[in-house]
Design a protein around this motif. Sequence first.
Motif, PDB file in Angstrom:
ATOM      1  N   THR A 141       0.837  -1.193   0.000  1.00 49.14           N
ATOM      2  CA  THR A 141       0.000   0.000   0.000  1.00 49.14           C
ATOM      3  C   THR A 141       0.878   1.251   0.000  1.00 49.14           C
ATOM      4  OG1 THR A 141      -0.145   0.305   2.400  1.00 49.14           O
ATOM      5  CG2 THR A 141      -1.668  -1.290   1.406  1.00 49.14           C
ATOM      6  N   GLU A 142       0.227   2.418   0.097  1.00 49.64           N
ATOM      7  CA  GLU A 142       0.986   3.670   0.108  1.00 49.64           C
ATOM      8  C   GLU A 142       1.865   3.810   1.342  1.00 49.64           C
ATOM      9  OE1 GLU A 142      -2.467   4.539   2.709  1.00 49.64           O
ATOM     10  OE2 GLU A 142      -2.118   3.369   0.894  1.00 49.64           O
ATOM     11  N   THR A 143       1.633   2.975   2.371  1.00 50.31           N
ATOM     12  CA  THR A 143       2.441   3.062   3.597  1.00 50.31           C
ATOM     13  C   THR A 143       3.805   2.408   3.436  1.00 50.31           C
ATOM     14  OG1 THR A 143       1.499   1.010   4.486  1.00 50.31           O
ATOM     15  CG2 THR A 143       0.358   3.078   5.015  1.00 50.31           C
ATOM     16  N   ALA A 144       4.003   1.635   2.378  1.00 53.19           N
ATOM     17  CA  ALA A 144       5.304   1.002   2.133  1.00 53.19           C
ATOM     18  C   ALA A 144       6.214   1.965   1.373  1.00 53.19           C
ATOM     19  CB  ALA A 144       5.130  -0.291   1.343  1.00 53.19           C
ATOM     20  N   SER A 145       7.473   1.956   1.730  1.00 56.23           N
ATOM     21  CA  SER A 145       8.460   2.800   1.054  1.00 56.23           C
ATOM     22  C   SER A 145       9.342   1.942   0.154  1.00 56.23           C
ATOM     23  CB  SER A 145       9.335   3.522   2.082  1.00 56.23           C
ATOM     24  OG  SER A 145      10.130   2.586   2.793  1.00 56.23           O
ATOM     25  N   GLU A 146      10.137   2.584  -0.682  1.00 55.67           N
ATOM     26  CA  GLU A 146      11.071   1.835  -1.516  1.00 55.67           C
ATOM     27  C   GLU A 146      12.110   1.128  -0.665  1.00 55.67           C
ATOM     28  OE1 GLU A 146      12.629   3.494  -5.070  1.00 55.67           O
ATOM     29  OE2 GLU A 146      10.930   4.860  -5.366  1.00 55.67           O
ATOM     30  N   ASP A 147      12.480   1.731   0.470  1.00 55.09           N
ATOM     31  CA  ASP A 147      13.408   1.062   1.382  1.00 55.09           C
ATOM     32  C   ASP A 147      12.789  -0.217   1.941  1.00 55.09           C
ATOM     33  OD1 ASP A 147      15.308   3.008   0.996  1.00 55.09           O
ATOM     34  OD2 ASP A 147      14.792   4.151   2.794  1.00 55.09           O
ATOM     35  N   ASP A 148      11.492  -0.172   2.223  1.00 57.77           N
ATOM     36  CA  ASP A 148      10.820  -1.377   2.704  1.00 57.77           C
ATOM     37  C   ASP A 148      10.858  -2.483   1.652  1.00 57.77           C
ATOM     38  OD1 ASP A 148      10.163  -0.097   5.076  1.00 57.77           O
ATOM     39  OD2 ASP A 148       8.174   0.525   4.367  1.00 57.77           O
ATOM     40  N   ILE A 149      10.607  -2.118   0.404  1.00 59.96           N
ATOM     41  CA  ILE A 149      10.642  -3.098  -0.689  1.00 59.96           C
ATOM     42  C   ILE A 149      12.041  -3.671  -0.833  1.00 59.96           C
ATOM     43  CG2 ILE A 149      10.370  -3.398  -3.178  1.00 59.96           C
ATOM     44  CD1 ILE A 149       8.160  -1.254  -3.046  1.00 59.96           C
ATOM     45  N   ASP A 150      13.052  -2.807  -0.754  1.00 54.32           N
ATOM     46  CA  ASP A 150      14.435  -3.283  -0.834  1.00 54.32           C
ATOM     47  C   ASP A 150      14.750  -4.268   0.289  1.00 54.32           C
ATOM     48  OD1 ASP A 150      14.893  -1.726  -3.053  1.00 54.32           O
ATOM     49  OD2 ASP A 150      15.789  -0.058  -1.940  1.00 54.32           O
ATOM     50  N   ALA A 151      14.228  -3.995   1.491  1.00 52.93           N
ATOM     51  CA  ALA A 151      14.463  -4.895   2.623  1.00 52.93           C
ATOM     52  C   ALA A 151      13.812  -6.254   2.376  1.00 52.93           C
ATOM     53  CB  ALA A 151      13.933  -4.272   3.908  1.00 52.93           C
ATOM     54  N   LEU A 152      12.610  -6.265   1.815  1.00 60.47           N
ATOM     55  CA  LEU A 152      11.940  -7.529   1.503  1.00 60.47           C
ATOM     56  C   LEU A 152      12.715  -8.313   0.458  1.00 60.47           C
ATOM     57  CD1 LEU A 152       9.518  -9.465   1.620  1.00 60.47           C
ATOM     58  CD2 LEU A 152       8.389  -8.008  -0.093  1.00 60.47           C
ATOM     59  N   VAL A 153      13.138  -7.641  -0.591  1.00 54.13           N
ATOM     60  CA  VAL A 153      13.898  -8.301  -1.653  1.00 54.13           C
ATOM     61  C   VAL A 153      15.205  -8.872  -1.100  1.00 54.13           C
ATOM     62  CG1 VAL A 153      15.130  -7.935  -3.829  1.00 54.13           C
ATOM     63  CG2 VAL A 153      12.859  -6.922  -3.487  1.00 54.13           C
ATOM     64  N   ALA A 154      15.912  -8.076  -0.300  1.00 51.69           N
ATOM     65  CA  ALA A 154      17.177  -8.540   0.277  1.00 51.69           C
ATOM     66  C   ALA A 154      16.963  -9.717   1.211  1.00 51.69           C
ATOM     67  CB  ALA A 154      17.856  -7.376   1.017  1.00 51.69           C
ATOM     68  N   GLY A 155      15.877  -9.683   1.979  1.00 49.29           N
ATOM     69  CA  GLY A 155      15.589 -10.775   2.894  1.00 49.29           C
ATOM     70  C   GLY A 155      15.336 -12.083   2.183  1.00 49.29           C
ATOM     71  N   LEU A 156      14.540 -12.031   1.126  1.00 48.01           N
ATOM     72  CA  LEU A 156      14.265 -13.251   0.346  1.00 48.01           C
ATOM     73  C   LEU A 156      15.519 -13.736  -0.375  1.00 48.01           C
ATOM     74  CD1 LEU A 156      10.752 -12.409  -1.167  1.00 48.01           C
ATOM     75  CD2 LEU A 156      11.278 -14.073   0.632  1.00 48.01           C
ATOM     76  N   LYS A 157      16.345 -12.809  -0.824  1.00 46.63           N
ATOM     77  CA  LYS A 157      17.578 -13.191  -1.510  1.00 46.63           C
ATOM     78  C   LYS A 157      18.529 -13.919  -0.581  1.00 46.63           C
ATOM     79  CE  LYS A 157      21.053 -11.246  -4.632  1.00 46.63           C
ATOM     80  NZ  LYS A 157      21.532 -10.013  -5.303  1.00 46.63           N
ATOM     81  N   GLU A 158      18.548 -13.527   0.692  1.00 47.99           N
ATOM     82  CA  GLU A 158      19.379 -14.214   1.675  1.00 47.99           C
ATOM     83  C   GLU A 158      18.872 -15.627   1.955  1.00 47.99           C
ATOM     84  OE1 GLU A 158      20.012 -12.033   5.222  1.00 47.99           O
ATOM     85  OE2 GLU A 158      20.622 -10.188   4.193  1.00 47.99           O
ATOM     86  N   LEU A 159      17.540 -15.809   1.917  1.00 55.26           N
ATOM     87  CA  LEU A 159      16.979 -17.127   2.179  1.00 55.26           C
ATOM     88  C   LEU A 159      17.280 -18.089   1.040  1.00 55.26           C
ATOM     89  CD1 LEU A 159      13.462 -16.278   3.676  1.00 55.26           C
ATOM     90  CD2 LEU A 159      15.566 -16.870   4.894  1.00 55.26           C
ATOM     91  N   TRP A 160      17.218 -17.581  -0.186  1.00 55.47           N
ATOM     92  CA  TRP A 160      17.492 -18.426  -1.362  1.00 55.47           C
ATOM     93  C   TRP A 160      18.491 -17.693  -2.261  1.00 55.47           C
ATOM     94  CZ3 TRP A 160      12.141 -17.986   0.046  1.00 55.47           C
ATOM     95  CH2 TRP A 160      11.630 -19.151   0.626  1.00 55.47           C
ATOM     96  N   PRO A 161      19.768 -17.755  -1.939  1.00 57.66           N
ATOM     97  CA  PRO A 161      20.804 -17.031  -2.708  1.00 57.66           C
ATOM     98  C   PRO A 161      20.826 -17.464  -4.168  1.00 57.66           C
ATOM     99  CG  PRO A 161      21.691 -17.929  -0.646  1.00 57.66           C
ATOM    100  CD  PRO A 161      20.337 -18.539  -0.817  1.00 57.66           C
TER     101      PRO A 161
END
Length: 453
Positions: free
Chosen positions: A433-453
């Motif tokens: 939603t509008e409450t999410a920032s681009e930094d939040d999206i980057d954190a999600l992407v980085a988190g998933l990337k760490e789980l499955w490199p």
Amino acid sequence: MRYLPLTDVDRGAMLDAVGAPSIAALFADVHPDHLQHAPIAGLPLHQSEMEVERHMARLAGQNRAAGAGPFFLGAGAYRHHIPASVDHLIQRGEFLTSYTPYQPEIAQGTLQMLFEFQTQVARLFGCAVANASLYDGSTACWEAIQMAGRITRRKGAILSSGLHPHYAALVQSMARFTGDGIAHQPPVLTAETDFADLAAQITPETSCVVVQYPDILGRVSDMAALAETVHAAGALLIAVVTEPVALGALTSPGEMGADIVVGEGQALGTGLQFGGPYLGLFAIRDARHVRQMPGRLCGETVDTRGRRSFVLTLSAREQHIRREKATSNICTNSGLCALAFSIHLTLLGEKGLRALAAENHRMACLAADRLAALPGVEVLNSAFFNEFTVLLPGDARLAVRQLAHRGILAGVSLGRLYPDQQQLAHALLVTVTETASEDDIDALVAGLKELWP
């Protein structure tokens, strides 16, 4: 401070009054094996008020606030920014203490608010008439099925596999007591909705077909062709909307032929609130069926001096009419949440709602593109609003738990919503939603990337 203020003298006086020698004598007819002779294991003894407050504060501290970090949860309950003025206005005494119109014509302010609320919901849903609200989206869905049965005089409903599983479970539970036949299957992980399959299931006993828009996987489809097929069979099409902000960008269900449009209004004006209280929305496209609607309907009229005023036009409930004529046992409406909805939508206006919807969709597209770029991650949807399904290389529930430990609420795993459907275990529903920032999206992407490199 004790919760039981009686003294031994008080208890003695009460025992004397009933003619019992002791408290134990009151339980003489209970077999000794069924009496509790010691404190209940695991249940603490009485504590002072301050001790209880400290304990509850420690428990509350284990919760994670929605705004404490990246937040991508949705699936029927959405985090949007609510202007501070909404909370301020709903707490005015004129509204807060008189939102249930037991003597309706005296509460002109409340009736006018509900009239405006009904107008907003009807326009948002593309319908002719909306009621003064119901309890929540799931019960509104069931009320719509019941209404369809009264209109068509049939007792069979077909639920889309894209309907929220909690809504479907409530419908199935209620149908056990009414004898309605309910057809429902779990979703299949495809980019398209199941509208073609729904059309093939329609029989002469079908009263309605129920679809969600956007559906539980975030998919968006044109329901106009399905509406024509449903109407040709003499049935009604019911559309369920769990995210009303989506209608700031999408064609309304009523415009596509839905006969009854219901939904959850929580996303506008009401916070997540641990799951409630929420706000049921209910509207119909054909005003001829207005007397079959559940709940209350506020209307506009003039008083004896010709001034604009408001009345409770319809209230088809057991307290007002004969029980056998009541359309529902709904005995009230979610007045305070409806007020919050109306104030929030009024503050936004049409341009503001469209801008809010556009921002939601922009941020969701940004997140979907970045997640799709991860190795082994696939975005299922070909079309979506602010919610979409991603297919992960492994169990989505495990990913949600591991990212939660890092302060990221990554979404809702379909394995949690459908624990018996192993084929859905690797699917994750992500809401932006509008409450999410681009930094939040980057954190999600980085988190998933760490789980499955």
